[in-house]
Write a protein that holds these residues in place. Structure first.
Motif, PDB file in Angstrom:
ATOM      1  N   PHE A 123       0.810  -1.354  -0.105  1.00  0.00           N
ATOM      2  CA  PHE A 123       0.027   0.009   0.097  1.00  0.00           C
ATOM      3  C   PHE A 123       0.940   1.193   0.047  1.00  0.00           C
ATOM      4  CE2 PHE A 123      -2.886  -3.198   1.955  1.00  0.00           C
ATOM      5  CZ  PHE A 123      -4.028  -2.851   0.876  1.00  0.00           C
ATOM      6  N   ASP A 124       0.670   2.312  -0.995  1.00  0.00           N
ATOM      7  CA  ASP A 124       1.405   3.360  -1.047  1.00  0.00           C
ATOM      8  C   ASP A 124       0.441   4.745  -1.427  1.00  0.00           C
ATOM      9  OD1 ASP A 124       3.870   4.852  -1.320  1.00  0.00           O
ATOM     10  OD2 ASP A 124       3.627   4.702  -3.332  1.00  0.00           O
ATOM     11  N   PRO A 125       0.159   5.358  -0.173  1.00  0.00           N
ATOM     12  CA  PRO A 125      -0.536   6.823  -0.433  1.00  0.00           C
ATOM     13  C   PRO A 125       0.350   7.599  -1.215  1.00  0.00           C
ATOM     14  CG  PRO A 125       0.162   6.556   1.872  1.00  0.00           C
ATOM     15  CD  PRO A 125       0.621   5.161   1.281  1.00  0.00           C
ATOM     16  N   ASP A 223       3.895   2.013   4.773  1.00  0.00           N
ATOM     17  CA  ASP A 223       4.566   2.921   5.643  1.00  0.00           C
ATOM     18  C   ASP A 223       4.115   3.028   6.787  1.00  0.00           C
ATOM     19  OD1 ASP A 223       2.555   4.445   5.529  1.00  0.00           O
ATOM     20  OD2 ASP A 223       3.531   5.902   3.595  1.00  0.00           O
ATOM     21  N   ASP A 224       4.745   3.883   7.555  1.00  0.00           N
ATOM     22  CA  ASP A 224       4.550   3.875   8.985  1.00  0.00           C
ATOM     23  C   ASP A 224       3.022   4.686   9.278  1.00  0.00           C
ATOM     24  OD1 ASP A 224       4.962   6.728   8.583  1.00  0.00           O
ATOM     25  OD2 ASP A 224       6.420   7.137   9.960  1.00  0.00           O
ATOM     26  N   GLU A 225       2.459   5.560   8.356  1.00  0.00           N
ATOM     27  CA  GLU A 225       0.914   5.815   8.564  1.00  0.00           C
ATOM     28  C   GLU A 225       0.052   4.711   8.951  1.00  0.00           C
ATOM     29  OE1 GLU A 225      -2.731   7.098   5.870  1.00  0.00           O
ATOM     30  OE2 GLU A 225      -0.978   7.871   5.115  1.00  0.00           O
ATOM     31  N   VAL A 247       7.559   1.848  11.408  1.00  0.00           N
ATOM     32  CA  VAL A 247       6.780   2.469  12.471  1.00  0.00           C
ATOM     33  C   VAL A 247       7.895   3.588  12.865  1.00  0.00           C
ATOM     34  CG1 VAL A 247       5.463   0.467  13.368  1.00  0.00           C
ATOM     35  CG2 VAL A 247       7.896   0.686  13.991  1.00  0.00           C
ATOM     36  N   PRO A 248       7.309   4.585  13.520  1.00  0.00           N
ATOM     37  CA  PRO A 248       8.242   5.793  13.927  1.00  0.00           C
ATOM     38  C   PRO A 248       9.461   5.277  14.826  1.00  0.00           C
ATOM     39  CG  PRO A 248       6.221   6.283  14.135  1.00  0.00           C
ATOM     40  CD  PRO A 248       6.020   4.935  14.060  1.00  0.00           C
ATOM     41  N   CYS A 249      10.430   5.961  14.958  1.00  0.00           N
ATOM     42  CA  CYS A 249      11.757   5.697  15.982  1.00  0.00           C
ATOM     43  C   CYS A 249      10.997   5.788  17.430  1.00  0.00           C
ATOM     44  CB  CYS A 249      12.918   6.298  15.548  1.00  0.00           C
ATOM     45  SG  CYS A 249      12.565   8.105  15.874  1.00  0.00           S
ATOM     46  N   SER A 250      10.162   6.590  17.395  1.00  0.00           N
ATOM     47  CA  SER A 250       9.474   6.865  18.920  1.00  0.00           C
ATOM     48  C   SER A 250       8.758   6.053  19.491  1.00  0.00           C
ATOM     49  CB  SER A 250       9.036   8.071  18.902  1.00  0.00           C
ATOM     50  OG  SER A 250       7.952   7.942  18.133  1.00  0.00           O
TER      51      SER A 250
END
Length: 414
Positions: A123-125, A223-225, A247-250
């Motif tokens: 999936f790619d927005p 992606d991370d979304e 996912v984000p680094c946080s």
């Protein structure tokens, strides 16, 4: 200090460069063969355009999208072919033809050519900047290409990534909540009554449900979304769909393979657990011996190798605890670090997860290529129907280019 020896020889005169240039030379015969293949390619899809003039316009538009035109909209395409603009413009913007049926034939074609049980659905927005505010679904949002917030339409695309190559599978226009509730704007842009507001992760699950039984695959990538959305990951697990999601680094993770902290003297607690920490903090604390070198693809000077590490974790997003998943961390030769959550109904190896993740970049490159070579972002339509018509024709052109790449790579691997 090092010195550079001047030889007077141009880089293009180097024997290896000369060999590559000779291999890349395109002859008249090769162009003619490609043109013949395009005729046969388009012929397969013409039955889905019900009227004679629709079939003629379909040929004109697809050939125009594959041409060298700087701007691949209706007017320059019509001018190039020496035909009136308005019929071509109407065909793309409001023609009475079934773009979903055409996309169904495209997916069937993709499976015939490169169907692979080990493939990935990706999936790619993608954002499409628009100057005005009247195009269907346009709203201020972050645009990566511009590096700022701007008026954009957002499309959600589904791609197919295999060892042989990649192909487009589907597209849907995202309709923001305020647009979905605005009856006046809906009517002006001819939005079907059946189209309601959906978060993009719900749109992705709907697209997956529509195609996952008919398209062989092993992984779902995004992606991370999507990776940071617990309900999206839950939806994939309920469907037994293996995934590798950014996912984000946080991201807050608890390492389920780490030792529990020692009990304090006099403490009555029976359930001491490893504390949550940021994914980047966990990765930076890992000793060099835990990282593994994994080759991901072949480069010009040999295989490109990344450093990878993976462990079982539990996540926490917005105080909500997740199930057991795997945290995959990748470090490129340039020092870039990325974080991913992995899950599968089988025991996943580190090498398998790394190779699966690499498929996502195939689709990112595919749709960027589509914007540059197949006119994916060259449109002037404003309606919901027009957007899907244009994207369908552009994805057909892009799919033809994907097949041509397979043909040319078979003949000339370099």
């Amino acid at each position: 200090m090092d010195t550079i020896q001047v030889t007077g020889t141009s880089l293009l005169e180097h024997p290896q460069a000369l060999a590559l240039l000779a291999d890349a030379r395109v002859t008249v015969r090769q162009v003619e063969e490609s043109a013949r293949r395009l005729v046969g390619f388009v012929q397969r899809y013409l039955p889905w355009f019900y009227r004679k003039e629709q079939r003629g316009n379909a040929r004109i538009v697809i050939q125009g999208l594959l041409s060298g035109l700087e701007r691949k909209t209706a007017e320059p395409i019509a001018r190039q072919r020496g035909v009136p603009r308005k019929p071509v413009q109407f065909f793309v913007g409001a023609g009475k033809w079934d773009d979903e049926a055409v996309m169904g034939e495209l997916r069937k074609h993709v499976v015939e050519v490169m169907g692979d049980p080990a493939a990935a659905l990706v999936f790619d927005p993608s954002t499409f900047p628009k100057k005005g505010t009247h195009s269907c679904g346009v709203a201020r949002t972050w645009c990566g290409r511009l590096g700022k917030k701007e008026n954009c339409q957002v499309g959600l695309f589904l791609g197919y990534a295999t060892k042989r190559g990649q192909a487009p599978l589907d597209r849907r226009l995202y309709l923001p909540k305020d647009w979905a509730r605005d009856h006046k704007r809906r009517a002006a842009c001819h939005v079907p009554k059946s189209v309601k507001f959906q978060e993009r992760w719900r749109m992705a699950l709907d697209m997956l449900d529509a195609h996952r039984q008919s398209i062989p695959h092993r992984w779902v990538l995004a992606d991370d979304e999507f990776g940071r959305t617990q309900r999206f990951r839950l939806g994939l697990r309920k469907r037994k769909e293996a995934y590798v999601l950014d996912v984000p680094c946080s991201t807050q993770v608890r390492d389920l393979e780490a030792r529990r902290p020692p009990r304090r003297p006099g403490s009555k607690s029976r359930h001491l657990v490893v504390p949550f920490r940021r994914a980047e903090d966990w990765a930076s604390a890992q000793p060099p011996g835990r990282w593994h070198a994994i080759p991901v693809k072949q480069g010009e000077k040999g295989p490109i190798v990344v450093q990878a590490i993976m462990t079982r974790v539990q996540t926490r997003f917005d105080s909500r605890l997740g199930p057991q998943e795997w945290l995959l961390v990748l470090r490129t030769p340039e020092g870039e670090i990325s974080y991913h959550l992995v899950w599968a109904p089988w025991e996943v190896t580190l090498e398998e997860a790394v190779q699966a993740h690499g498929r996502r970049h195939q689709i990112e490159q595919l749709f960027e290529y589509g914007k540059g070579e197949a006119g994916l972002d060259h449109y002037e339509v404003r309606s919901y129907v027009g957007w899907h018509h244009h994207m369908t024709l552009s994805l057909l052109a892009l799919w033809f280019l994907c097949q041509e790449r397979l043909v040319q790579e078979k003949k000339r691997p370099r």
